[in-house]
Enzyme design. Structure first.
Site, PDB file in Angstrom:
ATOM      1  CG  HIS A 186      -7.367   1.750  15.670  1.00 40.43           C
ATOM      2  ND1 HIS A 186      -8.003   0.595  15.281  1.00 40.43           N
ATOM      3  CD2 HIS A 186      -6.082   1.617  15.248  1.00 40.43           C
ATOM      4  CE1 HIS A 186      -7.141  -0.193  14.651  1.00 40.43           C
ATOM      5  NE2 HIS A 186      -5.966   0.411  14.605  1.00 40.43           N
ATOM      6  CB  CYS A 239      -1.614   1.688  14.576  1.00 37.26           C
ATOM      7  SG  CYS A 239      -2.590   0.179  14.438  1.00 37.26           S
ATOM      8  NE  ARG A 275      -7.544  -0.996  10.313  1.00 41.69           N
ATOM      9  CZ  ARG A 275      -6.926  -2.091  10.731  1.00 41.69           C
ATOM     10  NH1 ARG A 275      -7.542  -2.976  11.499  1.00 41.69           N
ATOM     11  NH2 ARG A 275      -5.667  -2.318  10.392  1.00 41.69           N
TER      12      ARG A 275
HETATM   13  N1  LIG Z   1      -2.506  -1.402   8.307  1.00 41.59           N
HETATM   14  C1  LIG Z   1      -2.408  -1.014   9.549  1.00 41.59           C
HETATM   15  O1  LIG Z   1      -3.359  -0.458  10.073  1.00 41.59           O
HETATM   16  C2  LIG Z   1      -1.147  -1.203  10.329  1.00 41.59           C
HETATM   17  C3  LIG Z   1      -0.869  -0.314  11.351  1.00 41.59           C
HETATM   18  C4  LIG Z   1       0.328  -0.453  12.085  1.00 41.59           C
HETATM   19  C5  LIG Z   1       1.157  -1.537  11.815  1.00 41.59           C
HETATM   20  N2  LIG Z   1       0.817  -2.400  10.820  1.00 41.59           N
HETATM   21  C6  LIG Z   1       1.752  -3.499  10.576  1.00 41.59           C
HETATM   22  O2  LIG Z   1       2.503  -3.166   9.419  1.00 41.59           O
HETATM   23  C7  LIG Z   1       2.839  -4.346   8.712  1.00 41.59           C
HETATM   24  C8  LIG Z   1       2.353  -4.198   7.282  1.00 41.59           C
HETATM   25  O3  LIG Z   1       0.939  -4.088   7.307  1.00 41.59           O
HETATM   26  P1  LIG Z   1       0.143  -3.419   6.103  1.00 41.59           P
HETATM   27  O4  LIG Z   1      -1.196  -3.095   6.638  1.00 41.59           O
HETATM   28  O5  LIG Z   1       0.967  -2.365   5.467  1.00 41.59           O
HETATM   29  O6  LIG Z   1      -0.002  -4.640   5.120  1.00 41.59           O
HETATM   30  P2  LIG Z   1      -0.402  -4.608   3.592  1.00 41.59           P
HETATM   31  O7  LIG Z   1      -1.014  -5.913   3.296  1.00 41.59           O
HETATM   32  O8  LIG Z   1      -1.150  -3.368   3.259  1.00 41.59           O
HETATM   33  O9  LIG Z   1       0.993  -4.481   2.830  1.00 41.59           O
HETATM   34  C9  LIG Z   1       1.928  -5.508   2.853  1.00 41.59           C
HETATM   35  C10 LIG Z   1       2.778  -5.404   1.610  1.00 41.59           C
HETATM   36  O10 LIG Z   1       3.745  -6.422   1.671  1.00 41.59           O
HETATM   37  C11 LIG Z   1       3.858  -7.057   0.419  1.00 41.59           C
HETATM   38  N3  LIG Z   1       4.247  -8.440   0.651  1.00 41.59           N
HETATM   39  C12 LIG Z   1       3.500  -9.544   0.661  1.00 41.59           C
HETATM   40  N4  LIG Z   1       4.259 -10.633   0.891  1.00 41.59           N
HETATM   41  C13 LIG Z   1       5.517 -10.172   1.061  1.00 41.59           C
HETATM   42  C14 LIG Z   1       6.761 -10.798   1.316  1.00 41.59           C
HETATM   43  N5  LIG Z   1       6.859 -12.119   1.453  1.00 41.59           N
HETATM   44  N6  LIG Z   1       7.839 -10.017   1.434  1.00 41.59           N
HETATM   45  C15 LIG Z   1       7.739  -8.683   1.306  1.00 41.59           C
HETATM   46  N7  LIG Z   1       6.587  -8.035   1.033  1.00 41.59           N
HETATM   47  C16 LIG Z   1       5.506  -8.792   0.910  1.00 41.59           C
HETATM   48  C17 LIG Z   1       2.508  -6.911  -0.239  1.00 41.59           C
HETATM   49  O11 LIG Z   1       2.661  -6.842  -1.642  1.00 41.59           O
HETATM   50  C18 LIG Z   1       2.003  -5.623   0.335  1.00 41.59           C
HETATM   51  O12 LIG Z   1       2.281  -4.574  -0.542  1.00 41.59           O
HETATM   52  C19 LIG Z   1       2.212  -5.485   9.507  1.00 41.59           C
HETATM   53  O13 LIG Z   1       3.154  -5.945  10.444  1.00 41.59           O
HETATM   54  C20 LIG Z   1       1.092  -4.802  10.237  1.00 41.59           C
HETATM   55  O14 LIG Z   1       0.702  -5.503  11.394  1.00 41.59           O
HETATM   56  C21 LIG Z   1      -0.278  -2.219  10.059  1.00 41.59           C
END
Ligand SMILES: NC(=O)c1ccc[n+]([C@@H]2O[C@H](COP(=O)([O-])OP(=O)(O)OC[C@H]3O[C@@H](n4cnc5c(N)ncnc54)[C@H](O)[C@@H]3O)[C@@H](O)[C@H]2O)c1
Ligand SMILES: NC(=O)c1ccc[n+]([C@@H]2O[C@H](COP(=O)([O-])OP(=O)(O)OC[C@H]3O[C@@H](n4cnc5c(N)ncnc54)[C@H](O)[C@@H]3O)[C@@H](O)[C@H]2O)c1
Ligand SMILES: NC(=O)c1ccc[n+]([C@@H]2O[C@H](COP(=O)([O-])OP(=O)(O)OC[C@H]3O[C@@H](n4cnc5c(N)ncnc54)[C@H](O)[C@@H]3O)[C@@H](O)[C@H]2O)c1
Ligand SMILES: NC(=O)c1ccc[n+]([C@@H]2O[C@H](COP(=O)([O-])OP(=O)(O)OC[C@H]3O[C@@H](n4cnc5c(N)ncnc54)[C@H](O)[C@@H]3O)[C@@H](O)[C@H]2O)c1
Lengths: 336, 336, 336, 336
Positions: free
Chosen positions: B219, B139, B167
């Site tokens: 952020h 992000c 954040r």
């Molecule tokens: N949240 C943010 O601000 C943000 C921003 C940009 C990128 N990201 C990236 O996006 C990715 C996801 O982050 P998020 O914040 O959505 O996480 P999150 O924890 O909100 O969601 C992850 C999801 O994956 C599922 N999960 C758990 N174990 C799993 C597995 N073994 N296989 C498949 N699914 C599984 C969970 O049930 C959950 O619904 C990460 O790489 C993170 O770094 C996050």
């Protein structure tokens, strides 16, 4: 078709406007703003007719490229009822203006009870008779009334004791605190919130103690009710689960606080992530002897919105209360 | 019609799923969840086919009354491309599974750059050639790339220096801090965020310093860019204003922070109050000699979403980049 | 013996009073308060003579059982110098009162620079000549001056660019926000903080960008300085480590933010947990080409305190600057 | 002279060590740390002998230039009693080590009640007989016991119902949340805190409901006690005002929350700004029929400290309880 105006298109006003626009028996004539900020621009994007709340600011709107359709007086001339959503205390000052137009008015909970002929909550308050004005009780009182009314009907309430952990400000109110403090506010107990509940539920004994916390999303209520009878925990859960404006958060949902609640509201498509229902943690509902305990969260920006719709109907039509509530619930999609 | 699966229906996954469902040239085949919490129930409410991310948890879903359509393997068999939205680090572990199905994959920024054949940002990164997998940068990197690419093209970037006030956690992550502290994280400068930007903009010199603050909504970036030429402030404002994925917050809007920004997003009807665009305070944009300054806010949950859509097209079709961006923008309603 | 009065025994005033009382060459004649709150009672507990800042409130103090020793006029008659620690803006209003008594005065950074004959920082500002009044620059400017002065002397500062992540309010200011927001404040860049630094360091180019965060303990500065020469990281760490009012936080200490810093200050016995020194994360100090980066924290309530002591000596004696600083450092125990 | 060791020089341990060092009848033999962070360095600054809590980490201390006086075993050989202040749950694991040295031990409230022969609160718990180990109940239970014991003695407690708004983490625990949320924790009511109170006050009926808030300074308790008799508000205020470990915050002090309370503690010279007493808002104390209400704040880091001192005497001497409490109060300066 009831022609409705909203005076004060802020946190509450914008939601009431959307809800009015969604009713088959109402027409949103227009909304007012005091200054041409982002909310004003957004109102126009939505297709709402914008009026200047304050006469001599029409210029300011024009400079901002948001020419208003008129002033508050123009709006009042065109409506059957005005919903006052001005900042707390301004409603009382607006009263004379509404009276001069003979326009029935709905006020919000930031005003004193005597601003209107009667206070209102769709679940709890009695028949409003021939009132010319109503006041929807505050977000906290709305949340408490919805809970206490069914408990009192089913089991009798000997005494309710509630700690209100209130949000310090709404999400966009960056000038409000506290930061890193939980403040008794007022420091005296009981607080004024109990008496406000009594404006719609006069016969229920309720003592409230109020705190202010560094959060913006929701109020949290820690509720104790000493009942007159001794129902089982399961029975109370069923009773509350049957109320349309109470949402019992199931344990399996894994929702631990306001953040997850709002996330869920957005997940199910709620506009603005609004939670019109009280959100009661089902696993928190517990009866110990005659003492009932539970935690509920109240979305301060949203829970009064359906109540305003029902108040409009109570003030301007003969539609029975239940019918109004059912229609409001259906049009908004209330019930989780 | 590209058949798309989303593995990990969490903060990012649920938004990518909605965006995929809105594309005329894509079909959302299904989404996976690791446990049957509120997100799983909401997916089903939306009509999305739910799969169990982890094989031996199918029972758990059934107990919760949310019988899944199958497992991840079943989903992989039915799609042309999988978007991995699993928690940071899990994506790398999932890689072998996708490979065993010969399924092209999109990863998120929580994974190391080498998880995929190339890193991706629709505005900044070059042609992806015949990559079999792409990684949408984080992000923060997405927000920086969108800003630095046009500046570098128009004026040349001698050096960018950015303080990232991140954040602490997303709104529902109640186990994350800090409370009442701003924490250098990492305490060493420059942080790893600059090199991440370089995975898509290899020739732009950028040093980042990162902090973590007790906020959940967005952020905040405090940006300095020493340019190679000396444009006027007005020229830079126009340049940035012309970028479709940058929103220049006008001064008259009276939007002072993330709370008002999210409120505005909800006002204009954005689902989940999402801000897919960088939000740049127009009045903050200022050129002093060759030094450009500005503040921008980045909605961590949302800004990568359109990038994922464009990454899917880049990976699976010959649609030119600009056409893809225009289609994504139009279908989502990007542009404020 | 310099007889000193403190007008306004609040956050800054109470600390200045304690510091004055600790000097061998100064006598604390008394302190004023505007109302008889807990601070007034604590002043008396400490044995400080309490005066009423506002004449007609003497009664209020008496009702509270805290009979004052007199009014501000009485105090002014008894002192050689008055340190004005009234709320921001009140100092300018007090100016005429001090003048009518011919009492030399020290003002705080909440006042405009023209309130006094010169602005002051013990490390950075030049000789004050025959000034009759001085203004100690603000907490942020004090923190920046201490850092930039040695860097400019040793390497030359081409340009400093600093993001100030300011605390929203002091710990007891529960009516100040923001909650859950980081607010550009002012939204325009550069902010007024750079020019304030220039009142004591006129020849150092410094651009500041200011944010306000939901924390109460300290300000955090993310600092970039483009130097005129190219020292090694180790050399800069040594240079800064030799400054008595800079504390280089060693990596082994495992201090990650303001909470741990204040905890450490209390551990080593600091009254009120005060950190009079800038706190610079040693591992953050890094030179990339001619670009120096670092993070420092500034304890807004404390860093100006030793500067006030040195300002008193500069205004009322011929004691050389270095001697004053050494004495202040020794009596307070500065140096971590 | 009782020779005392403190195992775990963290938030609680450092305060217990200082308090032990202040007792005329105790000698602080040494303290242990698990790693050579800032706390370890500060212990040495204070002149406390430092031991390595974990044998194989002696090297780590030496590398950091903080050569320990020995290991835990060495310390245990030299003391009459050990106060375990290790992180929650580690105390139970340390039990066998203490037993192998036949060293009487005091544990903290993070351990289960069965870790020791008896649980302890100086005001509330009965005679400890020939116990070889004691457990000081948690900060919340300590705060509740001190309040409920006198109320039960004077008026009889029919039932106490308390909402605990707990701090999310201590000031230096930056990895703990929540941010911007108030979380029911546990979500079930009553919480385990009531039963913990019953380990020292077995006959007082108390139901607790616990929340976690984004604050670090203190816990806030919203207390209701249904009494068996009907005292006046004034009588209850007097009763509580006479308790040495309760501080009744006078209205005139204008102290509205934890920030001002800690500020006041620092004002009156308290080391670390510690508040060993419960802090009860005098104006909040109110009796309605038989229902008593009040708000109190509890400084989680400090209130158990004097209790540990009294527990040491109870375990190792025949000094009567009252005498011990008086001595502890006098040496620490308890009583505001
Ligand atoms: N949240 C943010 O601000 C943000 C921003 C940009 C990128 N990201 C990236 O996006 C990715 C996801 O982050 P998020 O914040 O959505 O996480 P999150 O924890 O909100 O969601 C992850 C999801 O994956 C599922 N999960 C758990 N174990 C799993 C597995 N073994 N296989 C498949 N699914 C599984 C969970 O049930 C959950 O619904 C990460 O790489 C993170 O770094 C996050
Ligand atoms: N925000 C809440 O949580 C909440 C909950 C329940 C009830 N209420 C009550 O609802 C009322 C409105 O509160 P809000 O939070 O929506 O306030 P707000 O400040 O968000 O909105 C008030 C609106 O009124 C407009 N306004 C200002 N002066 C006006 C005037 N003289 N005439 C007409 N309009 C004017 C402003 O432009 C603004 O748009 C208050 O009585 C408040 O106590 C608020
Ligand atoms: N608090 C900080 O972080 C900080 C840091 C550096 C500089 N300053 C500056 O120091 C000055 C004092 O700020 P503060 O934070 O200590 O304020 P404060 O509000 O904590 O204290 C001000 C004191 O002045 C007293 N007072 C009120 N009216 C008065 C009057 N008319 N005459 C005399 N005294 C009066 C009040 O009783 C109070 O005790 C301001 O100029 C401020 O900008 C504050
Ligand atoms: N912090 C509070 O608010 C609070 C209040 C009342 C009771 N307590 C209880 O006091 C106890 C200590 O809590 P704390 O907050 O002081 O924890 P802490 O983490 O601040 O300190 C624990 C100390 O123990 C040391 N340590 C780690 N492993 C150890 C081991 N194996 N043996 C010995 N020492 C070890 C650490 O170096 C650290 O200095 C816990 O039982 C806790 O539940 C804490």
């Amino acid at each position: 078709m009831t022609r409705v105006g909203v005076n004060g298109y802020g946190t509450i006003g914008k939601r009431v406007a959307d809800a009015v626009a969604a009713q088959p028996d109402m027409e949103l004539v227009g909304v007012t703003k005091a200054s041409p900020n982002y909310g004003a621009e957004a109102a126009i994007r939505r297709g709402y007719d914008l009026y200047a709340a304050i006469d001599d600011r029409v210029d300011e709107f024009e400079t901002a490229g948001l020419t208003p359709s008129g002033t508050l007086d123009d709006l009042l001339r065109a409506v059957d009822v005005i919903v006052d959503c001005a900042p707390s205390g301004i409603g009382a000052r607006n009263r004379a203006i509404y009276a001069s137009h003979d326009t029935p008015a709905i006020y919000q909970g930031g005003e004193d009870a005597d601003v209107a002929d009667a206070s209102f909550n769709a679940r709890a308050s009695g028949d409003v008779g021939d009132a010319d004005s109503l006041r929807v009780v505050s977000c906290n009182s709305t949340g408490l009334s919805r809970l206490l009314a069914p408990l009192d009907e089913a089991y009798g309430v000997e005494k309710a004791r509630v700690t209100l952990v209130r949000r310090g400000g709404d999400p966009s109110e960056t000038d409000r605190g506290p930061i890193n403090d939980v403040v008794p506010d007022p420091a005296t107990v009981p607080s004024h919130h109990g008496p406000d509940v009594n404006t719609v539920l006069p016969n229920v004994a309720v003592d409230t103690a109020a705190l202010k916390a560094p959060v913006t999303a929701m109020h949290t209520h820690s509720v104790n009710v000493t009942l007159e009878t001794e129902p089982s925990t399961a029975t109370v859960r069923r009773l509350l689960g049957d109320e349309t404006r109470l949402f019992l958060i199931p344990e399996v949902a894994n929702i631990d606080g306001a953040g997850a609640l709002k996330d869920y509201a957005a997940d199910v498509g709620r506009p603005r992530g609004d939670l019109w229902e009280n959100c009661v943690w089902e696993e928190s509902i517990s009866v110990q002897g005659r003492d009932l305990y539970l935690f509920q969260n109240v979305h301060q920006e949203a829970d009064v919105v359906p109540e305003n719709i029902d108040a409009i109907r109570a003030l301007t039509t003969d539609i029975p209360r239940e019918e109004s509530v059912a229609l409001t619930n259906e049009t908004l999609g209330i019930g989780l």
